[in-house]
Design a protein around this motif. Structure first.
Motif, PDB file in Angstrom:
ATOM      1  N   PRO A  14       0.822  -1.205   0.000  1.00  8.22           N
ATOM      2  CA  PRO A  14       0.000   0.000   0.000  1.00  8.22           C
ATOM      3  C   PRO A  14       0.853   1.251   0.000  1.00  8.22           C
ATOM      4  CG  PRO A  14      -0.001  -1.054   2.158  1.00  8.22           C
ATOM      5  CD  PRO A  14       0.643  -2.014   1.213  1.00  8.22           C
ATOM      6  N   THR A  15       0.338   2.291  -0.629  1.00  9.84           N
ATOM      7  CA  THR A  15       1.094   3.538  -0.760  1.00  9.84           C
ATOM      8  C   THR A  15       0.737   4.555   0.310  1.00  9.84           C
ATOM      9  OG1 THR A  15      -0.586   4.546  -2.199  1.00  9.84           O
ATOM     10  CG2 THR A  15       1.119   3.210  -3.258  1.00  9.84           C
ATOM     11  N   GLY A  16      -0.359   4.325   1.028  1.00 13.90           N
ATOM     12  CA  GLY A  16      -0.825   5.296   2.011  1.00 13.90           C
ATOM     13  C   GLY A  16      -1.925   6.182   1.475  1.00 13.90           C
ATOM     14  N   THR A  17      -1.995   6.338   0.155  1.00 13.95           N
ATOM     15  CA  THR A  17      -3.059   7.104  -0.483  1.00 13.95           C
ATOM     16  C   THR A  17      -4.146   6.144  -0.949  1.00 13.95           C
ATOM     17  OG1 THR A  17      -1.571   8.861  -1.192  1.00 13.95           O
ATOM     18  CG2 THR A  17      -3.633   8.617  -2.414  1.00 13.95           C
ATOM     19  N   LEU A  18      -5.396   6.522  -0.687  1.00  9.12           N
ATOM     20  CA  LEU A  18      -6.533   5.694  -1.072  1.00  9.12           C
ATOM     21  C   LEU A  18      -7.248   6.366  -2.233  1.00  9.12           C
ATOM     22  CD1 LEU A  18      -8.402   3.264  -0.398  1.00  9.12           C
ATOM     23  CD2 LEU A  18      -9.617   4.788   1.180  1.00  9.12           C
ATOM     24  N   ARG A  19      -7.458   5.627  -3.326  1.00 10.04           N
ATOM     25  CA  ARG A  19      -8.119   6.158  -4.515  1.00 10.04           C
ATOM     26  C   ARG A  19      -9.355   5.324  -4.829  1.00 10.04           C
ATOM     27  NH1 ARG A  19      -2.597   6.885  -5.526  1.00 10.04           N
ATOM     28  NH2 ARG A  19      -2.046   9.057  -5.994  1.00 10.04           N
ATOM     29  N   LEU A  20     -10.496   5.976  -4.769  1.00 10.47           N
ATOM     30  CA  LEU A  20     -11.779   5.308  -5.028  1.00 10.47           C
ATOM     31  C   LEU A  20     -12.602   6.181  -5.950  1.00 10.47           C
ATOM     32  CD1 LEU A  20     -12.607   4.226  -1.357  1.00 10.47           C
ATOM     33  CD2 LEU A  20     -11.655   2.774  -3.169  1.00 10.47           C
ATOM     34  N   GLY A  21     -12.950   5.653  -7.120  1.00 10.52           N
ATOM     35  CA  GLY A  21     -13.701   6.445  -8.084  1.00 10.52           C
ATOM     36  C   GLY A  21     -12.930   7.692  -8.459  1.00 10.52           C
ATOM     37  N   ARG A  22     -13.602   8.849  -8.370  1.00  8.25           N
ATOM     38  CA  ARG A  22     -12.966  10.127  -8.691  1.00  8.25           C
ATOM     39  C   ARG A  22     -12.276  10.758  -7.486  1.00  8.25           C
ATOM     40  NH1 ARG A  22     -17.446  13.399 -12.404  1.00  8.25           N
ATOM     41  NH2 ARG A  22     -17.757  11.782 -14.008  1.00  8.25           N
ATOM     42  N   ARG A  23     -12.331  10.106  -6.338  1.00 14.00           N
ATOM     43  CA  ARG A  23     -11.844  10.702  -5.109  1.00 14.00           C
ATOM     44  C   ARG A  23     -10.479  10.135  -4.719  1.00 14.00           C
ATOM     45  NH1 ARG A  23     -15.648  12.747  -1.676  1.00 14.00           N
ATOM     46  NH2 ARG A  23     -13.810  13.523  -0.564  1.00 14.00           N
ATOM     47  N   THR A  24      -9.669  11.009  -4.132  1.00 13.52           N
ATOM     48  CA  THR A  24      -8.378  10.619  -3.579  1.00 13.52           C
ATOM     49  C   THR A  24      -8.350  11.030  -2.117  1.00 13.52           C
ATOM     50  OG1 THR A  24      -7.234  10.846  -5.697  1.00 13.52           O
ATOM     51  CG2 THR A  24      -5.877  10.909  -3.709  1.00 13.52           C
ATOM     52  N   PHE A  25      -8.007  10.077  -1.245  1.00 15.38           N
ATOM     53  CA  PHE A  25      -7.947  10.331   0.192  1.00 15.38           C
ATOM     54  C   PHE A  25      -6.503  10.148   0.645  1.00 15.38           C
ATOM     55  CE2 PHE A  25     -12.104   8.579  -0.884  1.00 15.38           C
ATOM     56  CZ  PHE A  25     -12.962   9.545  -0.376  1.00 15.38           C
ATOM     57  N   PRO A  26      -5.790  11.249   0.913  1.00 19.04           N
ATOM     58  CA  PRO A  26      -4.397  11.134   1.321  1.00 19.04           C
ATOM     59  C   PRO A  26      -4.277  10.619   2.743  1.00 19.04           C
ATOM     60  CG  PRO A  26      -5.114  13.407   1.454  1.00 19.04           C
ATOM     61  CD  PRO A  26      -6.248  12.646   0.838  1.00 19.04           C
ATOM     62  N   PRO A  27      -3.085  10.232   3.158  1.00 23.61           N
ATOM     63  CA  PRO A  27      -2.901   9.791   4.549  1.00 23.61           C
ATOM     64  C   PRO A  27      -3.385  10.871   5.521  1.00 23.61           C
ATOM     65  CG  PRO A  27      -0.957   9.278   3.249  1.00 23.61           C
ATOM     66  CD  PRO A  27      -1.839  10.113   2.370  1.00 23.61           C
ATOM     67  N   GLY A  28      -4.094  10.439   6.550  1.00 22.05           N
ATOM     68  CA  GLY A  28      -4.603  11.375   7.544  1.00 22.05           C
ATOM     69  C   GLY A  28      -6.009  11.866   7.285  1.00 22.05           C
ATOM     70  N   ALA A  29      -6.521  11.684   6.074  1.00 25.11           N
ATOM     71  CA  ALA A  29      -7.881  12.116   5.757  1.00 25.11           C
ATOM     72  C   ALA A  29      -8.883  11.091   6.281  1.00 25.11           C
ATOM     73  CB  ALA A  29      -8.052  12.290   4.256  1.00 25.11           C
ATOM     74  N   HIS A  30     -10.011  11.578   6.778  1.00 28.11           N
ATOM     75  CA  HIS A  30     -11.078  10.721   7.287  1.00 28.11           C
ATOM     76  C   HIS A  30     -12.251  10.730   6.313  1.00 28.11           C
ATOM     77  CE1 HIS A  30      -9.447  11.743  11.544  1.00 28.11           C
ATOM     78  NE2 HIS A  30      -8.829  10.697  11.034  1.00 28.11           N
ATOM     79  N   ALA A  31     -12.636   9.569   5.838  1.00 28.59           N
ATOM     80  CA  ALA A  31     -13.750   9.452   4.901  1.00 28.59           C
ATOM     81  C   ALA A  31     -14.957   8.849   5.604  1.00 28.59           C
ATOM     82  CB  ALA A  31     -13.359   8.594   3.697  1.00 28.59           C
TER      83      ALA A  31
END
Length: 309
Positions: A14-31
Motif C-alpha cells: 500500500p502507498t498510504g493514499t486511497l483512490r476510489l472512483g474520482r476521489r483521492t484520500f491522502p494519509p490522515g484524511a477521514h472518509a
C-alpha cells in the motif's frame, strides 16, 4: 507460486493514499461512509430506506451532511429471509445506476459477498466492493480486478455469510484478524486489484463476541501498522449495545466514542448510519492532531483571551 502456476513475485504494498472512483484520500484524511440499506429488515432502520425514493432521499441527505462514500446493501447481514442473487441485484443495480447519475463525484460502495452481484454493480458504476464476509466467494476479488474497483478485505472468523458466532474463541483475536485481512489484501493484489484501492476491515461483531470487538478497538493501531487503510464499521453494533446496556436507538454516543478512538489510532474510513454526527466527531479528532495544531477553529473569533468561558 502464483495461482496460475507461474513464479510468485513480491506483491506491491500500500502507498498510504486511497483512490476510489474520482476521489483521492491522502494519509490522515477521514472518509465518512454512509449506510443506505435497500432491505426491508435492516437491524437499524427496519426498512426505512427499502423504497427506492426513500433511499434516494437518504443519500441526498448524507451527501449534504458530509458523506464521502455511500454504501448500498441489498441483503441484511444477519439472520432473515433468504435473498437470492437475482433479488439482491434487483435491489442494488438500478439504485447504483441512479446514484451514479445523481451524484457523479460521490464514491459508491456495494455491500455484497457475491461475485455476480459485485459484477453487475460495477457495470452500473460502483467504485468499491465492500466484502464483509472475508472472501466467501473467491471470485469477488477477481471482479474488483477486472473492473478496477476498490475492495474491502474483512475478517469473519471463518463464518459463512449471514451466520452469527457461537462460543467463538481466538488465541489472539487481533493477530487472527491481521493475518486474515492482510492475506486477503495480498491475494487481491496478485489478482490485479490496485494496492491503493484496497481497504482492510477488522469487521467488529462478525465472528466475534463483545470482548473481541472491544479488544480490536483498543488495539486497532496494530491493523493501521500494516500500512493498509483501515475501515471501521461499528455504527450501533451489538458490542456497543452490550457495553452500554443500550438498545439500538440509544447507541449513538457509544458509536461516536468508538469512532473517535479509532480515528485517533489511524483508521481512515468510517461506515456509519448518522453521517452528520460522524463528520463532526471526525473533524474534531482531526483538529486535535499535531498536523492541525497551527490551524484556527472553524468559528471566527473562537480563540478568545478568556478561553471561551
Amino acid at each position: 507460486m502464483g495461482e496460475d502456476g507461474s513464479a510468485a513475485t513480491a506483491a506491491p504494498k500500500p502507498t498510504g493514499t486511497l483512490r476510489l472512483g474520482r476521489r483521492t484520500f491522502p494519509p490522515g484524511a477521514h472518509a465518512v461512509m454512509a449506510v443506505v440499506n435497500r432491505t426491508p429488515d435492516s437491524f437499524y432502520d427496519r426498512g426505512a430506506t427499502f423504497a427506492f425514493d426513500a433511499a434516494l432521499k437518504a443519500v441526498d441527505a448524507a451527501v449534504e451532511q458530509g458523506a464521502d462514500i455511500i454504501d448500498v446493501g441489498g441483503v441484511k447481514a444477519g439472520y432473515g429471509d433468504p435473498v437470492p442473487p437475482e433479488e439482491e441485484i434487483r435491489r442494488t443495480v438500478p439504485f447504483v445506476t441512479e446514484l451514479r447519475r445523481r451524484h457523479p463525484d460521490v464514491v459508491i460502495s456495494v455491500d455484497t459477498w457475491r461475485a455476480e452481484v459485485g459484477e453487475q454493480c460495477a457495470r452500473a458504476g460502483a467504485d468499491l466492493i465492500n466484502d464483509t464476509w472475508a472472501g466467501a466467494d473467491p471470485d469477488l476479488a477477481r471482479v474488483a480486478a477486472e473492473f478496477g474497483t476498490g475492495l474491502v478485505c474483512s475478517h469473519s472468523g471463518g463464518l459463512a455469510p449471514r451466520t452469527d458466532p457461537h462460543r467463538v474463541a481466538y488465541a489472539d483475536v487481533v493477530a487472527d484478524v491481521v493475518a486474515t485481512v492482510t492475506g486477503l489484501a495480498e491475494r487481491a493484489v496478485t489478482l490485479g486489484v490496485h494496492p491503493d484501492r484496497i481497504l482492510i476491515d477488522p469487521t467488529h461483531d462478525f465472528g466475534k463476541n463483545t470482548y473481541h470487538s472491544l479488544e480490536l478497538t483498543r488495539r486497532l493501531g496494530e491493523l493501521v501498522a500494516t500500512g493498509w487503510p483501515v475501515l471501521v464499521a461499528v455504527s450501533n453494533k451489538d458490542f456497543i449495545g452490550e457495553t452500554l446496556d443500550a438498545p439500538v436507538s440509544d447507541r449513538l454516543s457509544g458509536t461516536l466514542a468508538v469512532l473517535a478512538v479509532s480515528a485517533w489510532q489511524g483508521a481512515r474510513v468510517f461506515r456509519v448510519h448518522d453521517a452528520a454526527a460522524a463528520r463532526a466527531a471526525l473533524d474534531t479528532v482531526a483538529r486535535l492532531g499535531p498536523t492541525m495544531a497551527d490551524r484556527p477553529p472553524a468559528l471566527e473569533g473562537a480563540a478568545r483571551a478568556d478561553g471561551g468561558r
